[in-house]
Every structure is written in structure tokens, then in C-alpha cells.
Write a protein that holds these residues in place. Structure first.
Motif: not given
Length: 80
Positions: A4-14, A17-23
Motif C-alpha cells: 500500500t505504501l508503494f502504491i501510494r508513492k506511485q500515485l504521489e509521483s503523478g 491516476n489510481n491504484a488500478s493503473e499501478v497494479v
């Protein structure tokens, strides 16, 4: 690092747009990695095996391989 921290950092990087995109991006990378691994197993290993059968001096004794792996593992544990 917790997922969850990794996903949050990816989202904060811009970058996403959302967790689904990261996954989805992670799954694409995993698919690419697996495809490369399969390609390596199909294309590289048979030739190496033939080469080893023709000249066994190119091989590395199992004891040596295990000793090297154990040393690498100990070194990684010491760093942690």
C-alpha cells in the motif's frame, strides 16, 4: 516496503491516476519478465546443455555453485 505504501508513492509521483493503473503496470512488467524467462529457457538452455555434454570441463561442480550461493546469501543477510 508494504504494497500500500508503494502504491501510494506511485500515485504521489503523478505517474498514475489510481491504484488500478499501478497494479496493471506491475502485471505488465511481470508478464514481460515471464516472457523473457520463457524465451531464455527455450532458446538458451538447450544450446548450453549440448555444449556442456560436448565439453564437460565447461561445467561448474555443484559444490562450488552451492558454496557461492551460500556466500552470497550470508553477504546479503549481513547487509540487512
Amino acid at each position: 516496503m508494504p504494497r500500500t505504501l508503494f502504491i501510494r508513492k506511485q500515485l504521489e509521483s503523478g505517474r498514475y491516476n489510481n491504484a488500478s493503473e499501478v497494479v496493471r503496470a506491475g502485471l505488465r512488467m511481470l508478464e514481460d519478465l515471464e516472457a523473457e524467462r520463457e524465451k531464455w529457457l527455450r532458446e538458451e538452455i538447450p544450446g548450453r546443455l549440448t555444449e556442456l555434454r560436448q565439453d564437460s570441463s565447461k561445467g561448474i561442480p555443484a559444490e562450488t555453485v552451492f558454496s557461492r550461493l551460500e556466500a552470497r546469501h550470508r553477504a546479503k543477510q549481513a547487509k540487512a
